[in-house]
Design a protein around this motif. Structure first.
Motif, PDB file in Angstrom:
ATOM      1  N   CYS A   1     -56.489  -7.758  51.724  1.00  0.00           N
ATOM      2  CA  CYS A   1     -57.180  -7.108  52.839  1.00  0.00           C
ATOM      3  C   CYS A   1     -58.624  -6.780  52.511  1.00  0.00           C
ATOM      4  CB  CYS A   1     -56.420  -5.848  53.250  1.00  0.00           C
ATOM      5  SG  CYS A   1     -54.800  -6.195  53.971  1.00  0.00           S
ATOM      6  N   ASN A   2     -58.900  -6.395  51.276  1.00  0.00           N
ATOM      7  CA  ASN A   2     -60.273  -6.033  50.933  1.00  0.00           C
ATOM      8  C   ASN A   2     -61.180  -7.258  50.813  1.00  0.00           C
ATOM      9  OD1 ASN A   2     -60.766  -3.020  50.561  1.00  0.00           O
ATOM     10  ND2 ASN A   2     -58.771  -3.302  49.606  1.00  0.00           N
ATOM     11  N   LEU A   3     -60.675  -8.347  50.284  1.00  0.00           N
ATOM     12  CA  LEU A   3     -61.468  -9.573  50.278  1.00  0.00           C
ATOM     13  C   LEU A   3     -61.701 -10.078  51.699  1.00  0.00           C
ATOM     14  CD1 LEU A   3     -59.992 -11.574  47.257  1.00  0.00           C
ATOM     15  CD2 LEU A   3     -62.236 -10.475  47.396  1.00  0.00           C
TER      16      LEU A   3
ATOM     17  N   TYR B   1     -52.123  -1.856  56.755  1.00  0.00           N
ATOM     18  CA  TYR B   1     -53.467  -1.556  56.239  1.00  0.00           C
ATOM     19  C   TYR B   1     -54.542  -1.876  57.287  1.00  0.00           C
ATOM     20  CZ  TYR B   1     -56.873  -1.135  52.313  1.00  0.00           C
ATOM     21  OH  TYR B   1     -57.881  -0.755  51.453  1.00  0.00           O
ATOM     22  N   LEU B   2     -54.392  -3.004  57.966  1.00  0.00           N
ATOM     23  CA  LEU B   2     -55.438  -3.449  58.887  1.00  0.00           C
ATOM     24  C   LEU B   2     -55.242  -2.989  60.326  1.00  0.00           C
ATOM     25  CD1 LEU B   2     -56.117  -7.091  57.645  1.00  0.00           C
ATOM     26  CD2 LEU B   2     -57.291  -4.972  57.025  1.00  0.00           C
TER      27      LEU B   2
ATOM     28  N   GLN C   1     -58.264   1.721  56.557  1.00  0.00           N
ATOM     29  CA  GLN C   1     -59.603   1.137  56.528  1.00  0.00           C
ATOM     30  C   GLN C   1     -59.844   0.482  55.178  1.00  0.00           C
ATOM     31  OE1 GLN C   1     -63.161   2.887  58.481  1.00  0.00           O
ATOM     32  NE2 GLN C   1     -62.047   4.794  58.237  1.00  0.00           N
ATOM     33  N   PRO C   2     -60.092  -0.812  55.138  1.00  0.00           N
ATOM     34  CA  PRO C   2     -60.485  -1.430  53.866  1.00  0.00           C
ATOM     35  C   PRO C   2     -61.704  -0.745  53.287  1.00  0.00           C
ATOM     36  CG  PRO C   2     -59.976  -3.105  55.500  1.00  0.00           C
ATOM     37  CD  PRO C   2     -59.989  -1.786  56.223  1.00  0.00           C
ATOM     38  N   LEU C   3     -61.877  -0.869  51.991  1.00  0.00           N
ATOM     39  CA  LEU C   3     -62.891  -0.099  51.276  1.00  0.00           C
ATOM     40  C   LEU C   3     -64.310  -0.345  51.773  1.00  0.00           C
ATOM     41  CD1 LEU C   3     -61.256  -0.569  47.804  1.00  0.00           C
ATOM     42  CD2 LEU C   3     -61.799   1.671  48.784  1.00  0.00           C
ATOM     43  N   VAL C   4     -64.613  -1.550  52.210  1.00  0.00           N
ATOM     44  CA  VAL C   4     -65.963  -1.844  52.670  1.00  0.00           C
ATOM     45  C   VAL C   4     -66.325  -1.013  53.893  1.00  0.00           C
ATOM     46  CG1 VAL C   4     -65.333  -3.802  54.155  1.00  0.00           C
ATOM     47  CG2 VAL C   4     -67.587  -3.743  53.033  1.00  0.00           C
TER      48      VAL C   4
END
Length: 257
Positions: A19-21, A46-47, A233-236
């Motif tokens: 998910c983060n990539l 997660y998303l 929320q993904p880290l970005v």
């Protein structure tokens, strides 16, 4: 480009890495799709912030179509109709569903192992596709390895993970030889890395000495990961300037260089 994130060992961060990539890819302006083949549905949650209850709007719908159990009976239309927009621009997901478990034996017996690859080769409009897999070499993870062009292997630094890694590399090599000669192991992602500790550093050095494709970018341990999971929320997006986010950016740039 279709990438699968796979390891037969659980708890190594497959869904988090996927998910983060994918989220960074989307922020970079690439139309990006995550496919969640893990029955646990961690990438989905997660998303999207929750799991999808309607099986006809998930990857289970696609596989039911290929068994003649769905509305369309052809696969391609079912695949597209089950893709969801996420709250994040350019980022889409094909969610998981618990019904996958009940479908697995029927899909295996009718040899539907190439259907995902065929459908993804027809799917248009996505720059990057990331496939999250269950932590076992089963029908779904094999389908993903057959459908993918590149494979990323998360590795958490302990002795048991190292032994599992050798088994995993042999399994991937067998899938490549039998079903997908174009599959490339793009790299081993060192996750939950503690650079001040001796054992992780020693393990990584030994893997590199053995000629294994360990990626230079390493992902540290941080409570920010659990916080971002909780906030969906993904880290970005959750912590764009955090050290861990920068590590993911470095990883993304390394595999896309």
């Amino acid at each position: 480009m279709r990438r699968v994130i796979f390891n037969q060992k659980g708890g190594v961060g497959k869904s988090t890495i996927t998910c983060n990539l994918a989220a960074i890819s989307a922020v970079e302006g690439k139309k990006t799709l995550v496919i969640d083949l893990d029955i646990q549905g961690n990438s989905t949650q997660y998303l999207l912030g929750s799991k999808v209850t309607d099986a006809d709007k998930t990857i289970a719908h696609f596989f039911k179509d290929n068994l003649g159990l769905g509305l369309f009976g052809g696969g391609k239309e079912g695949l597209e109709s089950a893709i969801h927009e996420t709250p994040f621009p350019n980022l889409y997901i094909l969610p998981s569903h618990p019904e996958l478990e009940a479908l697995q034996s029927r899909l295996e017996s009718r040899y539907k192992i190439f259907k995902l690859k065929e459908a993804l080769e027809k799917l248009e409009g996505y720059d990057h596709i990331y496939i999250d897999t269950p932590p076992v070499l089963n029908f779904y993870s094999q389908s993903a390895l057959i459908a993918a062009e590149k494979c990323l292997i998360p590795f958490d630094c302990d002795t048991f993970a190292r032994e599992s890694l050798y088994t995993l590399m042999r399994a991937i090599a067998e899938v490549k030889a039998d079903h997908n000669q174009g599959l490339e192991v793009e790299g081993i992602i060192v996750n939950q890395y503690q650079k001040q500790a001796n054992l992780p550093r020693q393990l990584v050095e030994e893997l590199i000495a053995e000629g294994l494709p360990v990626l230079e970018a390493k992902i540290s341990s941080s409570v920010k990961v659990r916080e971002s999971h909780s906030d969906a929320q993904p880290l970005v997006h959750y912590a764009p300037t955090h050290k861990l986010t920068e590590e993911y950016r470095a990883l993304y740039l390394e595999i896309h260089s």
